[in-house]
Motif scaffolding. Structure first.
Motif, PDB file in Angstrom:
ATOM      1  N   SER A 103       0.876  26.653  13.226  1.00  0.00           N
ATOM      2  CA  SER A 103       1.611  26.419  14.466  1.00  0.00           C
ATOM      3  C   SER A 103       1.958  24.793  14.184  1.00  0.00           C
ATOM      4  CB  SER A 103       0.855  26.662  15.657  1.00  0.00           C
ATOM      5  OG  SER A 103       0.659  28.000  15.870  1.00  0.00           O
ATOM      6  N   ARG A 104       3.078  24.649  14.539  1.00  0.00           N
ATOM      7  CA  ARG A 104       3.382  22.947  14.866  1.00  0.00           C
ATOM      8  C   ARG A 104       4.571  22.851  15.891  1.00  0.00           C
ATOM      9  NH1 ARG A 104       5.952  21.133   9.332  1.00  0.00           N
ATOM     10  NH2 ARG A 104       3.875  21.490   8.614  1.00  0.00           N
ATOM     11  N   PRO A 105       4.750  21.830  16.288  1.00  0.00           N
ATOM     12  CA  PRO A 105       5.610  21.439  17.532  1.00  0.00           C
ATOM     13  C   PRO A 105       6.988  21.829  16.978  1.00  0.00           C
ATOM     14  CG  PRO A 105       3.922  19.684  17.467  1.00  0.00           C
ATOM     15  CD  PRO A 105       3.642  20.548  16.306  1.00  0.00           C
ATOM     16  N   THR A 106       7.956  22.461  17.746  1.00  0.00           N
ATOM     17  CA  THR A 106       9.269  22.988  17.211  1.00  0.00           C
ATOM     18  C   THR A 106      10.095  21.727  17.118  1.00  0.00           C
ATOM     19  OG1 THR A 106       8.994  25.234  18.307  1.00  0.00           O
ATOM     20  CG2 THR A 106      11.307  24.219  17.797  1.00  0.00           C
ATOM     21  N   LEU A 107       9.893  20.804  18.095  1.00  0.00           N
ATOM     22  CA  LEU A 107      10.667  19.456  18.199  1.00  0.00           C
ATOM     23  C   LEU A 107      10.549  18.752  16.899  1.00  0.00           C
ATOM     24  CD1 LEU A 107      11.053  18.754  21.850  1.00  0.00           C
ATOM     25  CD2 LEU A 107      12.685  20.000  20.538  1.00  0.00           C
ATOM     26  N   LEU A 108       9.065  18.500  16.587  1.00  0.00           N
ATOM     27  CA  LEU A 108       8.645  17.740  15.366  1.00  0.00           C
ATOM     28  C   LEU A 108       9.274  18.398  14.279  1.00  0.00           C
ATOM     29  CD1 LEU A 108       7.399  15.414  14.441  1.00  0.00           C
ATOM     30  CD2 LEU A 108       5.138  16.607  14.627  1.00  0.00           C
ATOM     31  N   HIS A 109       9.322  19.695  14.269  1.00  0.00           N
ATOM     32  CA  HIS A 109       9.798  20.644  13.129  1.00  0.00           C
ATOM     33  C   HIS A 109      11.439  20.309  13.054  1.00  0.00           C
ATOM     34  CE1 HIS A 109       9.919  23.771  10.140  1.00  0.00           C
ATOM     35  NE2 HIS A 109      10.822  24.308  10.893  1.00  0.00           N
ATOM     36  N   LEU A 110      12.031  20.453  14.177  1.00  0.00           N
ATOM     37  CA  LEU A 110      13.369  20.025  13.914  1.00  0.00           C
ATOM     38  C   LEU A 110      13.674  18.521  13.493  1.00  0.00           C
ATOM     39  CD1 LEU A 110      14.714  21.739  17.366  1.00  0.00           C
ATOM     40  CD2 LEU A 110      14.969  22.377  15.020  1.00  0.00           C
ATOM     41  N   ALA A 111      12.887  17.530  13.987  1.00  0.00           N
ATOM     42  CA  ALA A 111      13.277  16.241  13.368  1.00  0.00           C
ATOM     43  C   ALA A 111      12.872  15.829  11.961  1.00  0.00           C
ATOM     44  CB  ALA A 111      12.440  15.482  14.339  1.00  0.00           C
ATOM     45  N   ALA A 112      11.937  16.651  11.343  1.00  0.00           N
ATOM     46  CA  ALA A 112      11.407  16.507  10.114  1.00  0.00           C
ATOM     47  C   ALA A 112      12.691  17.274   9.214  1.00  0.00           C
ATOM     48  CB  ALA A 112      10.291  17.318   9.670  1.00  0.00           C
ATOM     49  N   ARG A 113      13.425  18.031   9.692  1.00  0.00           N
ATOM     50  CA  ARG A 113      14.414  18.655   9.058  1.00  0.00           C
ATOM     51  C   ARG A 113      16.033  17.766   8.996  1.00  0.00           C
ATOM     52  NH1 ARG A 113      14.778  24.479  11.683  1.00  0.00           N
ATOM     53  NH2 ARG A 113      16.829  24.102  10.811  1.00  0.00           N
ATOM     54  N   GLU A 114      15.857  16.748   9.854  1.00  0.00           N
ATOM     55  CA  GLU A 114      17.037  16.454   9.907  1.00  0.00           C
ATOM     56  C   GLU A 114      17.128  14.902   9.004  1.00  0.00           C
ATOM     57  OE1 GLU A 114      20.094  15.851  12.647  1.00  0.00           O
ATOM     58  OE2 GLU A 114      19.750  18.151  12.100  1.00  0.00           O
ATOM     59  N   PRO A 115      18.164  14.497   8.334  1.00  0.00           N
ATOM     60  CA  PRO A 115      18.262  13.353   7.896  1.00  0.00           C
ATOM     61  C   PRO A 115      18.325  12.304   8.671  1.00  0.00           C
ATOM     62  CG  PRO A 115      20.503  14.363   8.000  1.00  0.00           C
ATOM     63  CD  PRO A 115      19.410  15.239   8.575  1.00  0.00           C
ATOM     64  N   PRO A 116      17.757  10.927   8.412  1.00  0.00           N
ATOM     65  CA  PRO A 116      17.984   9.736   9.328  1.00  0.00           C
ATOM     66  C   PRO A 116      19.378   9.488   9.774  1.00  0.00           C
ATOM     67  CG  PRO A 116      16.808   9.090   7.332  1.00  0.00           C
ATOM     68  CD  PRO A 116      17.420  10.640   6.761  1.00  0.00           C
ATOM     69  N   GLY A 117      19.274   9.263  11.172  1.00  0.00           N
ATOM     70  CA  GLY A 117      20.450   9.196  11.797  1.00  0.00           C
ATOM     71  C   GLY A 117      21.220  10.426  12.366  1.00  0.00           C
ATOM     72  N   GLY A 118      20.610  11.492  11.990  1.00  0.00           N
ATOM     73  CA  GLY A 118      21.050  12.892  12.340  1.00  0.00           C
ATOM     74  C   GLY A 118      20.992  13.000  14.014  1.00  0.00           C
ATOM     75  N   GLU A 119      22.025  13.883  14.532  1.00  0.00           N
ATOM     76  CA  GLU A 119      22.010  14.047  15.733  1.00  0.00           C
ATOM     77  C   GLU A 119      20.777  14.256  16.668  1.00  0.00           C
ATOM     78  OE1 GLU A 119      25.006  16.198  19.555  1.00  0.00           O
ATOM     79  OE2 GLU A 119      24.192  17.118  17.466  1.00  0.00           O
ATOM     80  N   LEU A 120      19.923  15.271  16.127  1.00  0.00           N
ATOM     81  CA  LEU A 120      18.861  15.740  16.481  1.00  0.00           C
ATOM     82  C   LEU A 120      17.818  14.730  16.629  1.00  0.00           C
ATOM     83  CD1 LEU A 120      18.235  19.377  15.367  1.00  0.00           C
ATOM     84  CD2 LEU A 120      18.691  18.630  17.798  1.00  0.00           C
ATOM     85  N   ARG A 121      17.807  13.854  15.625  1.00  0.00           N
ATOM     86  CA  ARG A 121      16.704  12.754  15.489  1.00  0.00           C
ATOM     87  C   ARG A 121      17.143  11.562  16.530  1.00  0.00           C
ATOM     88  NH1 ARG A 121      14.649  11.224   9.679  1.00  0.00           N
ATOM     89  NH2 ARG A 121      13.663   9.455  11.081  1.00  0.00           N
ATOM     90  N   ARG A 122      18.434  11.529  16.515  1.00  0.00           N
ATOM     91  CA  ARG A 122      18.821  10.307  17.819  1.00  0.00           C
ATOM     92  C   ARG A 122      18.521  10.860  19.149  1.00  0.00           C
ATOM     93  NH1 ARG A 122      23.840   9.795  18.109  1.00  0.00           N
ATOM     94  NH2 ARG A 122      24.651  11.363  16.525  1.00  0.00           N
ATOM     95  N   LEU A 123      18.514  12.292  19.309  1.00  0.00           N
ATOM     96  CA  LEU A 123      18.562  12.740  20.889  1.00  0.00           C
ATOM     97  C   LEU A 123      16.875  12.856  20.917  1.00  0.00           C
ATOM     98  CD1 LEU A 123      20.878  15.791  20.735  1.00  0.00           C
ATOM     99  CD2 LEU A 123      20.801  14.125  22.312  1.00  0.00           C
ATOM    100  N   LEU A 124      16.143  13.243  20.170  1.00  0.00           N
ATOM    101  CA  LEU A 124      14.657  13.392  20.344  1.00  0.00           C
ATOM    102  C   LEU A 124      14.116  11.777  20.366  1.00  0.00           C
ATOM    103  CD1 LEU A 124      13.688  16.013  17.856  1.00  0.00           C
ATOM    104  CD2 LEU A 124      13.502  16.133  20.296  1.00  0.00           C
ATOM    105  N   GLY A 125      14.755  10.861  19.541  1.00  0.00           N
ATOM    106  CA  GLY A 125      14.225   9.486  19.768  1.00  0.00           C
ATOM    107  C   GLY A 125      14.593   8.912  21.109  1.00  0.00           C
TER     108      GLY A 125
END
Length: 655
Positions: free
Chosen positions: A535-557
């Motif tokens: 098990s791992r946190p889904t939101l962290l898993h999503l961030a790890a798959r995104e390139p730097p500056g991607g929308e999901l990483r910006r939203l999570l940040g």
């Protein structure tokens, strides 16, 4: 909807499968693509053949889908882990399958290293373009090899040979397997294995099986349906057990037994006779707990127990689940008991007890059973039960969750969908926080899949309601939406939460909702060689798959920075971060993802947020921390201290 295929089914096929005619040719041709359609007559062993093909493809996890519609909605498989095997067994909408759909899934299946097997009967009409995916299965020439293999699986080869050589067994096999299906041969092996034991040995140690009992057990239904079978059960204890199994079948057998006992208690008066709701069969004040073994109960209830692995409060653990052998029994028995007996008051009260349980699986199964009842009596359940339960002062959150599960069942019936929408919209516009909380759970769990935009908009507007229980229901509703389809729904949901955080009236609610998602959403990956998911946190898993500056990483940040810097829920945010770090403590790759997200996407937004993060991290290795995280504290602390100064926070800048 994806359901895990029983581990016992896979193991039985692995050990006892017998190749049908042309199997080498079928196996060689099946995986030219990632999808294959197995077609053949009834009783040819298509389901076992499908599992065997997946085993041959070295899949690591096995899942069932319910319909072609579910297949068409597949957009992401990575959450299942690499090497998933999917099986679709004679769905009712198989006629809607088209070759173009299978072709469109090839890339998705390839990227996830997944395989798909669909099973069709000879009478099923297949759509255009499907024929090139078809492999034809024929019935085996003899079922004795299937019987031999399954009996050896149950007893071992030596004991299996002894059973087959016993007086009358060969003749009985001829009688029962003359025009039978592969599953009947497997069932006969199971029955013979159950009958084999010390009691079957005669005076001279010769095997003396009770073949009449074997024959009776093989004739499980005698052509009668579950309704007639239920009416023929001998006493109220058995009927209560049958109802409990219908509601909780598929859960650990202990849960079923406890629920059955609780239902019997509702029918018992002080003198040990039945309550007025049931007219026949006294219930004794005390029962002999050793009167019937689990095996005898299973025989009478046409059920079985299966070794499985389920997730509980302490992780993934082995257990024994109980379930009906015939898949359509649960729903038919629940509807029959509701409509044919005067037990409505007791049944609803008993389901309420189950829904108040601390076990989420028990609550969800009980809510689903209530949905089957509501589908039969929607007006009655909607006005007499749902409204009352939503306002319950003691168990309101649990009851509102169960209502959402029940309404999810109702939405499967096209005739009820408008009624469900009207009911939920009425709660949404009501103005009372309890009913608005019920609406939030329903929008997330049962209405969002069909109309994501409307559900997200309603949940966002409910964020202006100033009540903590509504905020929690919104968080749970958004979590349900994301869990339904992580890749498609997560960006939409996170944008909506960012809007809530940006608006003053819903800012506090938005903070809490984000923490609920960060803490509650979990992605599970198969761990090679263990058979256990990780098990791992889904939101962290999503961030790890995104390139730097991607929308999901910006939203999570943006959202993490707002929650940490706003300090409306400072302690809660610190706790969620520590739980993320505790999962990363022993996983270097996960720790790298955590450091990258918190340093590059969160701390970089504000020097103040960086300092608050450093303060939280420093506590992870203090003497009074009962769960020290030295590695996470050292690596993340060093990265935060060496990070360049952040830029001033921009409200809404992530969007």
């Amino acid at each position: 909807m994806l359901r895990t295929l029983s581990a016992s089914t896979v193991e039985t096929v692995r050990r006892a499968f017998q190749d049908p005619p042309r199997w080498d040719e079928i196996s060689a041709d099946a995986w030219r693509r990632r999808s294959v359609v197995l077609r053949g007559p009834g009783g040819a062993g298509k389901t076992a053949a499908a599992v065997r093909l997946l085993i041959a493809a070295n899949v690591k996890t096995w899942y069932r889908l319910d319909s072609v519609d579910d297949l068409a909605r597949l957009t992401e498989l990575k959450q299942l882990g690499s090497g998933a095997g999917l099986m679709l067994d004679r769905p009712p909408d198989l006629g809607g399958l088209r070759g173009s759909l299978l072709e469109s899934l090839e890339d998705l299946l390839y990227r996830a290293d997944a395989r798909l097997v669909l099973i069709a009967g000879p009478e099923d009409e297949l759509g255009r373009g499907v024929a090139e995916y078809v492999q034809r299965i024929v019935r085996p020439n003899r079922l004795y090899t299937v019987l031999d293999a399954h009996l050896a699986h149950h007893l071992g080869e030596e004991e299996a040979e002894r059973v087959l050589a016993a007086a009358g067994v060969a003749e009985l096999a001829d009688e029962l397997l003359g025009d039978a299906a592969c599953r009947d041969a497997a069932r006969l092996a199971e029955v013979l294995a159950h009958e084999y034991g010390p009691d079957a040995l005669g005076a001279h140690q010769e095997l003396d099986l009770d073949l009449d009992r074997v024959r009776a057990r093989m004739d499980q239904t005698g052509g009668e349906g579950p309704e007639e079978w239920f009416e023929g059960l001998s006493d109220t204890v058995l009927r209560a057990q049958a109802v409990a199994l219908a509601v909780l079948g598929g859960l650990p057998q202990e849960e079923v037994a406890l629920a059955a006992t609780a239902l019997v208690e509702r029918f018992r008066s002080e003198r040990g006779v039945l309550a007025p709701s049931v007219q026949q069969g006294p219930v004794p004040l005390r029962q002999d707990p050793f009167a019937q073994s689990r095996r005898l109960f299973a025989e009478q209830l046409r059920s079985r127990t299966v070794s499985s692995v389920t997730q509980g409060n302490y992780g993934w653990l082995p257990c024994t689940i109980a379930e009906y052998r015939i898949s359509d029994y649960p729903a038919r028995i629940i509807r029959h008991v509701w409509s044919e007996y005067r037990v409505q008051h007791d049944l609803i009260g008993w389901l309420g007890e189950l829904i108040d349980s601390s076990s989420l699986p028990v609550r969800s199964f009980a809510g689903t059973a209530l949905g089957l009842i509501a589908a039969e009596s929607f007006e009655f359940i909607g006005t007499r039960i749902f409204d009352h339960w939503a306002l319950d002062e003691d168990s309101g959150p649990l009851r509102r969750e169960a209502i959402a599960y029940a309404l999810k069942v109702c939405t499967r019936d096209p005739a009820l969908r408008a009624g469900v929408h009207n009911l939920v919209n009425g709660w949404y516009l009501n103005g009372g926080w309890q009913l608005q909380a019920a609406a939030a759970r329903a929008y997330g769990l049962c209405l969002g899949g069909a109309d994501l935009g409307t559900a997200v908009a309603a949940l966002t507007r409910l964020g202006t309601v100033n009540h903590i229980d509504v905020a929690i229901a919104i968080g749970d509703g958004f979590a349900d939406l994301v869990a339904e389809d992580v890749s498609a729904h997560a960006p939409v949901v996170l944008r909506a939460i960012a809007e809530m955080v940006h608006e003053p009236r819903s800012r506090a609610c938005g903070h809490l909702v984000f923490l609920i998602l960060a803490d509650g959403l979990v992605t599970e990956d198969a761990v090679a060689g263990t058979g256990q998911p990780r098990s791992r946190p889904t939101l962290l898993h999503l961030a790890a798959r995104e390139p730097p500056g991607g929308e999901l990483r910006r939203l999570l940040g943006y959202l993490w920075a707002e929650v940490i810097g706003g300090e409306l829920f400072g302690e809660e945010a610190a706790d969620v971060l520590q739980r993320w770090a505790s999962q990363a403590e022993s996983e270097p790759l996960l720790l790298d993802d955590l450091v990258r997200t918190l340093v590059e996407d969160v701390a970089a937004r504000s020097h103040r947020v960086n300092l608050i993060l450093q303060r939280h991290v420093s506590r992870w290795n203090e003497r009074d921390c009962f769960r020290p995280l030295p590695r996470s504290a050292a690596v993340l602390g060093s990265a935060l201290r060496s990070a360049p100064p952040g830029f001033p926070a921009q409200p809404g800048g992530s969007r």
